[in-house]
Design a protein around this motif. Sequence first.
Motif, PDB file in Angstrom:
ATOM      1  N   UNK A  75       5.136   2.299  -8.192  1.00 46.83           N
ATOM      2  CA  UNK A  75       4.291   1.265  -8.782  1.00 46.83           C
ATOM      3  C   UNK A  75       3.007   1.860  -9.355  1.00 46.83           C
ATOM      4  N   UNK A  76       2.444   2.844  -8.670  1.00 50.10           N
ATOM      5  CA  UNK A  76       1.233   3.497  -9.184  1.00 50.10           C
ATOM      6  C   UNK A  76       1.518   4.205 -10.506  1.00 50.10           C
ATOM      7  N   UNK A  77       2.697   4.810 -10.586  1.00 46.87           N
ATOM      8  CA  UNK A  77       3.077   5.491 -11.832  1.00 46.87           C
ATOM      9  C   UNK A  77       3.260   4.487 -12.966  1.00 46.87           C
ATOM     10  N   UNK A  78       3.826   3.318 -12.669  1.00 44.98           N
ATOM     11  CA  UNK A  78       3.991   2.283 -13.691  1.00 44.98           C
ATOM     12  C   UNK A  78       2.641   1.820 -14.241  1.00 44.98           C
ATOM     13  N   UNK A  79       1.640   1.785 -13.367  1.00 49.71           N
ATOM     14  CA  UNK A  79       0.316   1.305 -13.749  1.00 49.71           C
ATOM     15  C   UNK A  79      -0.594   2.429 -14.251  1.00 49.71           C
ATOM     16  N   UNK A  80      -0.033   3.625 -14.353  1.00 51.96           N
ATOM     17  CA  UNK A  80      -0.811   4.791 -14.812  1.00 51.96           C
ATOM     18  C   UNK A  80      -2.061   5.001 -13.956  1.00 51.96           C
ATOM     19  N   UNK A  81      -1.889   4.844 -12.647  1.00 51.61           N
ATOM     20  CA  UNK A  81      -3.006   5.003 -11.709  1.00 51.61           C
ATOM     21  C   UNK A  81      -2.672   6.090 -10.692  1.00 51.61           C
ATOM     22  N   UNK A  82      -3.694   6.808 -10.269  1.00 50.81           N
ATOM     23  CA  UNK A  82      -3.532   7.821  -9.228  1.00 50.81           C
ATOM     24  C   UNK A  82      -4.121   7.305  -7.928  1.00 50.81           C
ATOM     25  N   UNK A  83      -3.583   7.771  -6.825  1.00 48.81           N
ATOM     26  CA  UNK A  83      -4.015   7.297  -5.518  1.00 48.81           C
ATOM     27  C   UNK A  83      -5.495   7.564  -5.288  1.00 48.81           C
ATOM     28  N   UNK A  84      -5.983   8.709  -5.727  1.00 50.79           N
ATOM     29  CA  UNK A  84      -7.389   9.073  -5.500  1.00 50.79           C
ATOM     30  C   UNK A  84      -8.356   8.136  -6.228  1.00 50.79           C
ATOM     31  N   UNK A  85      -7.896   7.471  -7.293  1.00 49.81           N
ATOM     32  CA  UNK A  85      -8.768   6.622  -8.090  1.00 49.81           C
ATOM     33  C   UNK A  85      -8.694   5.146  -7.670  1.00 49.81           C
ATOM     34  N   UNK A  86      -7.893   4.851  -6.627  1.00 49.61           N
ATOM     35  CA  UNK A  86      -7.720   3.463  -6.188  1.00 49.61           C
ATOM     36  C   UNK A  86      -8.725   3.154  -5.084  1.00 49.61           C
ATOM     37  N   UNK A  87      -9.613   2.201  -5.342  1.00 55.11           N
ATOM     38  CA  UNK A  87     -10.569   1.763  -4.324  1.00 55.11           C
ATOM     39  C   UNK A  87      -9.911   0.780  -3.354  1.00 55.11           C
ATOM     40  N   UNK A  88      -9.112  -0.147  -3.899  1.00 55.56           N
ATOM     41  CA  UNK A  88      -8.438  -1.145  -3.071  1.00 55.56           C
ATOM     42  C   UNK A  88      -7.088  -1.478  -3.679  1.00 55.56           C
ATOM     43  N   UNK A  89      -6.061  -1.493  -2.865  1.00 53.38           N
ATOM     44  CA  UNK A  89      -4.723  -1.873  -3.300  1.00 53.38           C
ATOM     45  C   UNK A  89      -4.111  -2.860  -2.329  1.00 53.38           C
ATOM     46  N   UNK A  90      -3.572  -3.968  -2.858  1.00 49.41           N
ATOM     47  CA  UNK A  90      -3.008  -5.003  -2.010  1.00 49.41           C
ATOM     48  C   UNK A  90      -1.636  -5.431  -2.516  1.00 49.41           C
ATOM     49  N   UNK A  91      -0.792  -5.842  -1.573  1.00 45.14           N
ATOM     50  CA  UNK A  91       0.512  -6.414  -1.890  1.00 45.14           C
ATOM     51  C   UNK A  91       0.427  -7.909  -1.618  1.00 45.14           C
ATOM     52  N   UNK A  92       0.683  -8.737  -2.655  1.00 41.72           N
ATOM     53  CA  UNK A  92       0.569 -10.178  -2.476  1.00 41.72           C
ATOM     54  C   UNK A  92       1.819 -10.760  -1.850  1.00 41.72           C
ATOM     55  N   UNK A  93       1.849 -12.093  -1.714  1.00 39.86           N
ATOM     56  CA  UNK A  93       2.974 -12.749  -1.036  1.00 39.86           C
ATOM     57  C   UNK A  93       4.275 -12.644  -1.810  1.00 39.86           C
ATOM     58  N   UNK A  94       4.186 -12.246  -3.102  1.00 40.64           N
ATOM     59  CA  UNK A  94       5.393 -12.065  -3.908  1.00 40.64           C
ATOM     60  C   UNK A  94       5.858 -10.618  -3.919  1.00 40.64           C
ATOM     61  N   UNK A  95       5.175  -9.755  -3.165  1.00 36.20           N
ATOM     62  CA  UNK A  95       5.565  -8.358  -3.119  1.00 36.20           C
ATOM     63  C   UNK A  95       5.086  -7.542  -4.293  1.00 36.20           C
ATOM     64  N   UNK A  96       4.096  -8.039  -5.040  1.00 36.98           N
ATOM     65  CA  UNK A  96       3.571  -7.315  -6.198  1.00 36.98           C
ATOM     66  C   UNK A  96       2.275  -6.606  -5.835  1.00 36.98           C
ATOM     67  N   UNK A 104     -12.961   3.603 -11.159  1.00 39.01           N
ATOM     68  CA  UNK A 104     -13.421   3.607 -12.547  1.00 39.01           C
ATOM     69  C   UNK A 104     -13.195   2.223 -13.144  1.00 39.01           C
ATOM     70  N   UNK A 105     -14.280   1.445 -13.244  1.00 38.06           N
ATOM     71  CA  UNK A 105     -14.153   0.071 -13.737  1.00 38.06           C
ATOM     72  C   UNK A 105     -13.824   0.002 -15.222  1.00 38.06           C
ATOM     73  N   UNK A 106     -13.954   1.109 -15.932  1.00 39.01           N
ATOM     74  CA  UNK A 106     -13.652   1.109 -17.360  1.00 39.01           C
ATOM     75  C   UNK A 106     -12.146   1.117 -17.622  1.00 39.01           C
ATOM     76  N   UNK A 107     -11.382   1.536 -16.625  1.00 36.34           N
ATOM     77  CA  UNK A 107      -9.923   1.575 -16.774  1.00 36.34           C
ATOM     78  C   UNK A 107      -9.357   0.203 -16.444  1.00 36.34           C
ATOM     79  N   UNK A 108      -8.618  -0.362 -17.361  1.00 35.68           N
ATOM     80  CA  UNK A 108      -8.022  -1.677 -17.161  1.00 35.68           C
ATOM     81  C   UNK A 108      -6.622  -1.523 -16.576  1.00 35.68           C
ATOM     82  N   UNK A 109      -6.413  -2.098 -15.414  1.00 34.60           N
ATOM     83  CA  UNK A 109      -5.117  -2.001 -14.740  1.00 34.60           C
ATOM     84  C   UNK A 109      -4.199  -3.104 -15.242  1.00 34.60           C
ATOM     85  N   UNK A 110      -2.996  -2.767 -15.703  1.00 39.17           N
ATOM     86  CA  UNK A 110      -2.064  -3.814 -16.158  1.00 39.17           C
ATOM     87  C   UNK A 110      -1.664  -4.728 -15.012  1.00 39.17           C
ATOM     88  N   UNK A 111      -1.599  -6.016 -15.290  1.00 36.39           N
ATOM     89  CA  UNK A 111      -1.208  -6.990 -14.279  1.00 36.39           C
ATOM     90  C   UNK A 111       0.307  -7.014 -14.110  1.00 36.39           C
TER      91      UNK A 111
END
Length: 286
Positions: free
Chosen positions: A197-218, A225-232
Amino acid sequence: MNGYLNIFFRSVIFILILFLITKVVGKKQISQLTFFEYVAGITIGSIAGEAVTGLEKNFLQGAFGILIFGFVTFLTDYFSLKSKKFRDIVEGSGTVIIKEGKLLEDNLKKEKYTIDNLLTLLRQKNVFNVADVEFAVLEPQGKLSVLLKKENRPLTPKDLKMKMPNEKEPYTIIMDGKIMDDALRWSGKSRGWLYTELEKMNATLDNVFLGQVDSYGELTLDLYDDKIKVPQPQQRPLLLASLKKTQADLEIFALSTECEKSKAMYQKNATLLQETIAKLEPYLSK
């Protein structure tokens, strides 16, 4: 210097005593105070301050006074749990201020509240017109509970007879760039899934401040880096769009074919799929 050392040791001891009393009395003493708890808390603090700094006073008598007030507060809470009448006397009970849209002036005066006080409490509930209120109760802690008239309440899915999915608490699986393995396991996911999932979002673990899994498993991310827009996440909207396209295709097939048997089959399946979409849309449209 001995005097300052004496105050130091007194302070440490009284901090421990106050901490133990607070633990015995419970969280209520530090959250929503009743009149009695408010008076008891002030008195305990006053005795502690006098016992710590009042060198001419008896140290043991100060500690004994605090223990007495702590014990009385504990007994008060204990008997409050056992007796409704005792609880009403000690903690008080709610007072109806507005009933069926009518302001009860006598109850307002009884509680020594002015119209300005009441309007302030209503504004804190985002209510600016008394006529919009069906029922209002002034709680023992001084807070106002408000029930708006039915026509003034926000529209809910229940009013529209819509079935909504049950929400579950999100699991925080990444915090400060580190994977929370217990939360990841409770969410039913694995590290392999997370890295994918991190690879799909073009994100690296070191750059993630907070990561959550919602009730739908997403997975949802907040990056350093707030300048980087994470795809929903788009899995559910894409699935809903695919189902609607399939249903539309079946209807087109039913209209375009000349075979009555095939037409009936396409139309039947289009209807079944439409019913399925209606049931799943609340789950997939978010």
